[in-house]
Scaffold this active site. Structure first.
Site, PDB file in Angstrom:
ATOM      1  N   ASP A   8       0.883  -1.327  -0.094  1.00  0.00           N
ATOM      2  CA  ASP A   8      -0.183  -0.133   0.081  1.00  0.00           C
ATOM      3  C   ASP A   8       0.927   1.277   0.247  1.00  0.00           C
ATOM      4  OD1 ASP A   8       0.863   0.283   2.755  1.00  0.00           O
ATOM      5  OD2 ASP A   8      -0.938   0.069   3.669  1.00  0.00           O
ATOM      6  N   CYS A  65       3.275  -2.974   4.150  1.00  0.00           N
ATOM      7  CA  CYS A  65       2.560  -1.836   4.569  1.00  0.00           C
ATOM      8  C   CYS A  65       3.264  -1.335   5.539  1.00  0.00           C
ATOM      9  CB  CYS A  65       1.058  -2.400   4.701  1.00  0.00           C
ATOM     10  SG  CYS A  65       1.085  -3.417   6.557  1.00  0.00           S
ATOM     11  N   THR A  67       3.193  -1.597   8.937  1.00  0.00           N
ATOM     12  CA  THR A  67       3.817  -2.305   9.819  1.00  0.00           C
ATOM     13  C   THR A  67       3.762  -3.888   9.413  1.00  0.00           C
ATOM     14  OG1 THR A  67       1.317  -2.820  10.725  1.00  0.00           O
ATOM     15  CG2 THR A  67       2.665  -0.833  11.852  1.00  0.00           C
ATOM     16  N   HIS A  98       9.511 -24.418   8.819  1.00  0.00           N
ATOM     17  CA  HIS A  98       8.266 -25.156   9.789  1.00  0.00           C
ATOM     18  C   HIS A  98       6.972 -25.075   9.092  1.00  0.00           C
ATOM     19  CE1 HIS A  98      11.067 -25.682  13.615  1.00  0.00           C
ATOM     20  NE2 HIS A  98      11.668 -26.004  12.622  1.00  0.00           N
ATOM     21  N   HIS A 133       6.489 -31.247  10.331  1.00  0.00           N
ATOM     22  CA  HIS A 133       5.995 -30.069   9.838  1.00  0.00           C
ATOM     23  C   HIS A 133       5.043 -30.015   8.938  1.00  0.00           C
ATOM     24  CE1 HIS A 133       9.098 -28.602  12.471  1.00  0.00           C
ATOM     25  NE2 HIS A 133       9.856 -29.101  11.954  1.00  0.00           N
TER      26      HIS A 133
END
Length: 145
Positions: A8, A65, A67, A98, A133
Site C-alpha cells: 500500500d 505496508c 507495519t 516449519h 511439519h
C-alpha cells in the site's frame, strides 16, 4: 522462482528497494501495486498478490505496508495462503522451514531497508523441512475447509 510483490502507500518505498534486490538476485518479479504514494486500501493489494499465488502465476509473495500487520491479516483470509509477518531473520527462516509460508509480510515503518533485505533473503533461501511439519501445515490448511 517467480515472486509477486505488492504494497500500500505505507510500504511503497520498501517495496521498490525489495524489487531492486530481487532483480539483483535474478528473480522474476511481478508488481501488483500500488504505484504511487496516494492512499489506498491494503486489503485490495493483499488480495491481488494472493490470487496470483493461488492461480499458480507466482510461487511466493511479498506484501509491504506500514507495519505488515494489516497485510498479514488480509492475506491469511485467502484460502491456500500462509502469510507470515516477519520482523527478524530467524522468524523468516522458521516461517519457511516449519510453516511453509508462501507469503511474507513486512513493515516499512518498523524495518530499515537493510534489515528487510536480510529478512527477505532468509525467507527466500530457506526450504520447507517437511516431515512432522507437513502434518502441522496440513492441519492449518484443513481449518479453511
Amino acid at each position: 522462482m517467480k515472486i509477486v510483490i505488492g504494497s500500500d502507500h505505507g510500504g511503497i518505498h520498501l517495496k521498490e528497494v525489495l524489487k531492486q534486490h530481487l532483480a539483483e538476485r535474478g528473480m522474476e518479479v511481478s508488481d501488483a501495486g500500488t504505484y504511487t504514494e496516494e492512499s489506498c486500501d491494503y486489503p485490495d493489494i493483499a488480495l491481488k498478490v494472493c490470487r496470483e499465488i493461488t492461480a499458480g502465476k507466482s510461487e511466493r509473495g511479498i506484501l509491504v505496508c506500514g507495519t505488515g500487520i494489516g497485510m498479514s491479516m488480509a492475506a491469511n483470509k485467502v484460502k491456500g495462503i500462509r502469510a507470515a509477518l516477519c520482523g527478524d531473520v530467524f522468524s523468516a527462516a522458521m516461517s519457511r522451514e516449519h510453516n511453509n509460508a508462501n507469503v511474507i509480510c513486512l513493515g516499512e515503518r518498523v524495518l530499515g531497508a537493510g534489515l528487510a533485505t536480510r529478512i527477505l533473503d532468509a525467507w527466500l533461501d530457506t526450504e520447507f523441512a517437511g516431515g512432522r511439519h507437513e502434518r502441522r501445515v496440513n492441519k492449518i490448511m484443513a481449518i479453511e475447509e
